[in-house]
Motif scaffolding. Structure first.
Motif, short mmCIF file in Angstrom:
data_model
loop_
_atom_site.label_atom_id
_atom_site.label_comp_id
_atom_site.label_asym_id
_atom_site.label_seq_id
_atom_site.Cartn_x
_atom_site.Cartn_y
_atom_site.Cartn_z
N ALA A 18 13.74 24.37 0.20
CA ALA A 18 12.34 24.81 0.10
C ALA A 18 11.58 23.96 -0.91
O ALA A 18 10.42 23.60 -0.68
CB ALA A 18 12.29 26.28 -0.29
N ALA A 19 12.22 23.62 -2.04
CA ALA A 19 11.58 22.77 -3.04
C ALA A 19 11.31 21.38 -2.49
O ALA A 19 10.25 20.78 -2.76
CB ALA A 19 12.45 22.69 -4.28
N SER A 20 12.24 20.86 -1.71
CA SER A 20 12.06 19.54 -1.12
C SER A 20 10.89 19.51 -0.15
O SER A 20 10.08 18.56 -0.15
CB SER A 20 13.35 19.12 -0.40
OG SER A 20 13.21 17.86 0.22
N VAL A 21 10.75 20.55 0.66
CA VAL A 21 9.63 20.65 1.59
C VAL A 21 8.31 20.71 0.82
O VAL A 21 7.33 20.02 1.16
CB VAL A 21 9.79 21.89 2.49
CG1 VAL A 21 8.52 22.13 3.30
CG2 VAL A 21 10.99 21.72 3.42
N LYS A 22 8.27 21.51 -0.22
CA LYS A 22 7.04 21.66 -1.00
C LYS A 22 6.68 20.34 -1.68
O LYS A 22 5.50 19.95 -1.73
CB LYS A 22 7.22 22.76 -2.04
CG LYS A 22 5.94 23.12 -2.79
CD LYS A 22 6.20 24.20 -3.83
CE LYS A 22 6.63 25.49 -3.19
NZ LYS A 22 6.82 26.57 -4.19
N ALA A 23 7.68 19.65 -2.22
CA ALA A 23 7.43 18.36 -2.87
C ALA A 23 6.89 17.35 -1.86
O ALA A 23 5.96 16.58 -2.17
CB ALA A 23 8.71 17.83 -3.51
N GLY A 24 7.44 17.37 -0.66
CA GLY A 24 6.95 16.46 0.37
C GLY A 24 5.52 16.74 0.76
O GLY A 24 4.72 15.82 0.98
N GLN A 25 5.15 18.00 0.83
CA GLN A 25 3.78 18.38 1.17
C GLN A 25 2.80 17.90 0.11
O GLN A 25 1.65 17.59 0.43
CB GLN A 25 3.69 19.90 1.34
CG GLN A 25 4.43 20.43 2.56
CD GLN A 25 4.51 21.95 2.56
OE1 GLN A 25 4.32 22.61 1.55
NE2 GLN A 25 4.81 22.51 3.74
N ARG A 26 3.25 17.84 -1.13
CA ARG A 26 2.38 17.40 -2.23
C ARG A 26 2.54 15.91 -2.54
O ARG A 26 2.00 15.42 -3.52
CB ARG A 26 2.67 18.23 -3.49
CG ARG A 26 2.45 19.71 -3.30
CD ARG A 26 2.60 20.46 -4.60
NE ARG A 26 2.56 21.90 -4.39
CZ ARG A 26 2.61 22.80 -5.38
NH1 ARG A 26 2.70 22.39 -6.64
NH2 ARG A 26 2.58 24.08 -5.11
N LYS A 27 3.33 15.24 -1.69
CA LYS A 27 3.58 13.81 -1.87
C LYS A 27 4.18 13.51 -3.25
O LYS A 27 3.87 12.51 -3.89
CB LYS A 27 2.30 12.99 -1.66
CG LYS A 27 1.79 13.06 -0.21
CD LYS A 27 0.55 12.22 -0.03
CE LYS A 27 0.19 12.07 1.45
NZ LYS A 27 0.01 13.35 2.14
N ALA A 28 5.02 14.42 -3.70
CA ALA A 28 5.75 14.23 -4.95
C ALA A 28 7.18 13.82 -4.60
O ALA A 28 7.79 14.40 -3.71
CB ALA A 28 5.75 15.52 -5.77
N PHE A 29 7.69 12.83 -5.29
CA PHE A 29 9.03 12.31 -4.99
C PHE A 29 9.98 12.63 -6.16
O PHE A 29 10.57 11.74 -6.77
CB PHE A 29 8.96 10.82 -4.72
CG PHE A 29 8.07 10.49 -3.55
CD1 PHE A 29 8.53 10.63 -2.25
CD2 PHE A 29 6.76 10.08 -3.75
CE1 PHE A 29 7.71 10.36 -1.17
CE2 PHE A 29 5.94 9.79 -2.68
CZ PHE A 29 6.40 9.93 -1.39
N THR A 30 10.06 13.92 -6.46
CA THR A 30 10.88 14.38 -7.57
C THR A 30 12.34 14.48 -7.14
O THR A 30 12.65 15.18 -6.17
CB THR A 30 10.40 15.76 -8.05
OG1 THR A 30 9.01 15.70 -8.34
CG2 THR A 30 11.15 16.20 -9.29
N PRO A 31 13.26 13.80 -7.82
CA PRO A 31 14.67 13.88 -7.44
C PRO A 31 15.21 15.30 -7.61
O PRO A 31 14.96 15.96 -8.61
CB PRO A 31 15.35 12.91 -8.42
CG PRO A 31 14.27 12.02 -8.91
CD PRO A 31 13.03 12.85 -8.92
N LEU A 32 15.96 15.76 -6.62
CA LEU A 32 16.56 17.08 -6.64
C LEU A 32 18.07 16.96 -6.48
O LEU A 32 18.55 16.09 -5.75
CB LEU A 32 16.01 17.95 -5.50
CG LEU A 32 14.50 18.20 -5.47
CD1 LEU A 32 14.10 18.86 -4.15
CD2 LEU A 32 14.09 19.07 -6.64
#
Length: 249
Positions: free
Chosen positions: A103-117
Motif C-alpha cells: 500500500a505504501a508503494s502504491v501511494k508513493a507511486g501516485q505521488r511520484k515519490a521514489f522512497t526506498p522500502l
C-alpha cells in the motif's frame, strides 16, 4: 522462545507469537487502514504526524542525512518526511507487514515519490551499526513484542547523537478525558473499525494495546534505560498521543 515484555495480544505467550499475530492482523486491514485512521481520529492524525515532521525537520534539512521511518504502514509519515527532506537526504521506509508496504508503494507511486522500502522487523533490522541519523516510529512502537529490545536495536542503527522520535497513543492524564477516551476506544472504536474493515478483532486489539502500553513518563524512562539522552516528550490532544524524542548516547 521468550515471554514478551512488549505487546501481548490475547492468546499469545511468546515474542514470536505476538509478532506473528500483529503482522497478520495489520495485513488483514491494510486496504482500509488510511480510511479508518482518518475516520476514527476525526482527521486529527494528520496534525499529529505534521507535528512530528516539524520536530525533526532540522535533521531532514541537513544534506546527506540518512533517515528511516520504521513501522511505516501505508506511508503517510514516510512521505511527509520525504517532502520536507533535503534533496541530498535519503529517506527509507520499513515495515514487517508486507501488505502495508504494498500500500505504501502504491501511494508513493501516485505521488511520484521514489522512497526506498524494505521489509524488516524492528527487533532485528537488516542495517549496519551507526548507519542512520534519524529513526521515526508512528503508532507502531506499542506493537513491538519487546520494547527494551526494540529501543536497543534502534540505538544500534543510529549514529552517535542520532535521534529517535516515537509518536504513539498514550493515556490521558486528566481522569475525565481518560474516562471519555476509554469509553470511546472500548465501545465505539471497535464497532466502527470492525464494520468498515471487516475485522472487529483488529480494532478490539487497538484499545487493548493502548491500555497495556506504558504511560508517557514510563516510556521516557525506558528510553533512558536503553541508553538514550536528552529524552523528552510532549502530549497532544489532551494526552491521547505523545511524541517522545531522544538522542543515541
Amino acid at each position: 522462545m521468550t515471554a514478551p515484555r512488549g505487546t501481548t495480544p490475547q492468546g499469545t505467550v511468546t515474542e514470536e507469537q505476538a509478532a506473528q499475530y500483529v503482522r497478520g492482523m495489520f495485513g488483514q486491514v491494510a486496504g482500509k487502514y488510511d480510511l479508518l485512521n482518518h475516520l476514527l481520529s476525526f482527521q486529527v492524525d494528520r496534525y499529529w504526524r505534521g507535528t512530528t515532521v516539524r520536530r525533526v525537520e532540522h535533521i531532514l534539512r541537513r544534506p546527506g542525512m540518512k533517515v528511516m521511518d520504521l513501522c511505516c504502514g501505508t506511508g503517510d509519515l514516510l512521505l511527509a518526511l520525504e517532502e520536507r527532506a533535503s534533496e541530498q537526504t535519503l529517506v527509507l521506509g520499513s515495515d514487517f507487514c508486507h501488505p502495508m508496504l504494498v500500500a505504501a508503494s502504491v501511494k508513493a507511486g501516485q505521488r511520484k515519490a521514489f522512497t526506498p522500502l524494505f521489509e524488516g522487523d524492528g527487533l532485528r533490522l537488516p542495517l549496519a551499526d551507526k548507519s542512520l541519523d534519524l529513526v521515526t516510529v508512528a503508532f507502531g512502537f506499542r506493537n513491538f513484542a519487546n520494547y527494551r529490545k526494540g529501543l536497543k536495536e534502534l540505538r544500534r542503527v543510529l549514529k552517535p547523537g542520532g535521534m529517535l522520535a516515537i509518536l504513539e497513543f498514550s493515556t490521558p492524564p486528566n481522569p475525565v478525558i481518560r474516562g471519555v477516551y476509554g469509553l470511546y476506544s472500548r465501545r465505539i472504536l471497535p464497532a466502527i473499525g470492525g464494520l468498515v474493515s471487516g475485522s472487529k478483532e483488529a480494532y478490539t486489539y487497538l484499545p487493548e494495546s493502548v491500555r497495556k502500553f506504558p504511560g508517557a513518563e514510563s516510556l521516557a524512562a525506558e528510553m533512558e534505560g536503553a541508553g538514550y539522552t536528552r529524552v523528552k516528550f510532549e502530549r497532544m490532544t489532551f494526552g491521547v498521543v505523545a511524541l517522545h524524542t531522544g538522542l543515541s548516547g
